[in-house]
Design an enzyme around this catalytic site. Sequence first.
Site, short mmCIF file in Angstrom:
data_model
loop_
_atom_site.label_atom_id
_atom_site.label_comp_id
_atom_site.label_asym_id
_atom_site.label_seq_id
_atom_site.Cartn_x
_atom_site.Cartn_y
_atom_site.Cartn_z
N ASP A 40 -29.70 -25.04 -38.85
CA ASP A 40 -29.60 -23.70 -39.43
C ASP A 40 -30.27 -22.64 -38.57
O ASP A 40 -31.14 -22.94 -37.72
CB ASP A 40 -30.20 -23.68 -40.84
N ASP A 96 -33.19 -20.59 -31.06
CA ASP A 96 -33.82 -21.17 -32.26
C ASP A 96 -32.75 -21.61 -33.26
O ASP A 96 -32.35 -20.86 -34.13
CB ASP A 96 -34.73 -20.11 -32.87
N HIS A 120 -35.12 -15.13 -33.70
CA HIS A 120 -34.85 -14.23 -34.82
C HIS A 120 -34.53 -12.79 -34.40
O HIS A 120 -34.33 -11.94 -35.27
CB HIS A 120 -36.02 -14.20 -35.81
N GLU A 178 -37.58 -27.47 -30.72
CA GLU A 178 -37.95 -26.06 -30.83
C GLU A 178 -38.17 -25.51 -29.42
O GLU A 178 -38.55 -26.25 -28.52
CB GLU A 178 -39.23 -25.89 -31.65
N GLU A 236 -34.37 -25.64 -42.20
CA GLU A 236 -35.67 -25.47 -41.55
C GLU A 236 -36.17 -24.04 -41.70
O GLU A 236 -37.38 -23.81 -41.84
CB GLU A 236 -35.57 -25.85 -40.07
N GLU A 237 -35.24 -23.09 -41.67
CA GLU A 237 -35.63 -21.70 -41.82
C GLU A 237 -35.88 -21.34 -43.29
O GLU A 237 -36.28 -20.22 -43.61
CB GLU A 237 -34.56 -20.77 -41.25
#
Length: 344
Positions: free
Chosen positions: A68, A90, A297, A139, A117-118
Site C-alpha cells: 500500500d 515508499d 509521501h 523500506e 502498513e500506512e
Amino acid sequence: MISSDEKIEFLKKLVEIYSPTGREGEAVKFIVESFESFGVEAYVDEVGNAIAIRKGKGPRILLAGHVDTVPGIIPVRIDDGVLWGRGSVDAKGPLATFFFATLESRANVIFAGLVDEEGFSKGAKNLDVPRPDYIIIGEPSGVDGVTIAYKGSLTAKFVESVEKVHGSLGVNAAEKLINRWLEIKSSFGEGFNALSGRIAEFHAYERDFDFYGEMIINLRTPPGYEPPDDWEILDFVPAYQVDRRGALVKAFVRGIRRNGMRPRLKKKTGTADMNILGPKFGVDAVAYGPGDSRLDHTPHERISLDEYLLAVEVLVDVIEELKGTKSRVVEESGDMEIGKGLSW
C-alpha cells in the site's frame, strides 16, 4: 539471470497500479501472478497479503515489504534514469528489490507483500508464515544504508465536553484540548531518544447544552516509552532496535562494502512493520531498500533506477552470506521453536 530491463518494467508496472491503503488488491494480484510466471509458488493470504515461498539452502529469511501507499496520484514516467510515481520510494522500490532478490538468491526465502502498513499494519500483525531466522523489511534506507532502529508509534484519542456558558465566560472544550496538547508537546525533544508527534485530527463544535471537542494525536515514541494509564489508546507499537553486532547487520555491512560503498547504519524517527515483525517472531530484523526516504509521501516521489538495480545486487549478496550462518529455528513434530545449542 533476469535482465535489468525486466526489473525496471516490473517496478514501473507495480508503481502504475494505484494501491492506497485499503485498495491493494490489484497490486497484490500482479505480484502473485508475476511470481507464478517465474515458477514460484505464491498466494494471497486471509488478510490480503501477497505471499511467495522459495525453498533453498540455509536459514529461513523473511523479506517483508508493503504494497500500500499513501493517497495521491503522481503521473508515472521515466525521465533521465529516474522513475516518478506514487510508491516508487515508499515502498514499491524496496518491494520490487525483494521480488528479484527472492528469485535470484535461490535461498530459503519467504516473500511477503503486506497490506495496510500506512494504516494500522493489519498485514504485519496477522502475518502467518513459518518462523524465520532473519527478517528484512522493505523500506527506503538508501542503497548504502541499513536501518537498525525505528521509533514507536502511539495513536491516542482525547474527548472534552463542557457545559455551555456565555462566550465571554469560562474555558470551552476546544481550549481544554489545546491546553492538553501543549502540555504533551512540552515534553518533546529532538533525535531518536526523544518524544515527538502531531495532531492527526481535531473537531470542536456546540451541541444543545454543551461544548464538545475531540482530538486524535500521533506520537513517535523512544525506546522504553510507556503511555499514561488514563489515555484512550487507539494503537501503540513500541520502538524497535536491533543489535548492530548481530549476524544480520554484519551481513549488510559486508554486502554494501563488496558493492563499492561505505555502509551507513540508520536510526529512524518514523515507524515501520519492523517494529511489529521483529518482536512477533523474536528474531533480528532490519530495514533495507533503495530510495530517498525524504521523498516519502511527497508529490515529488521518485527513485533512481540505477540505485534500484544495485540494491538487488546488494540484497542478493547479503542473502548469500546469511546462507552460511546456522539456523536458530528448528522444527520438531511440525512445531516451530527456538533452536538450542546453536551458535553463529
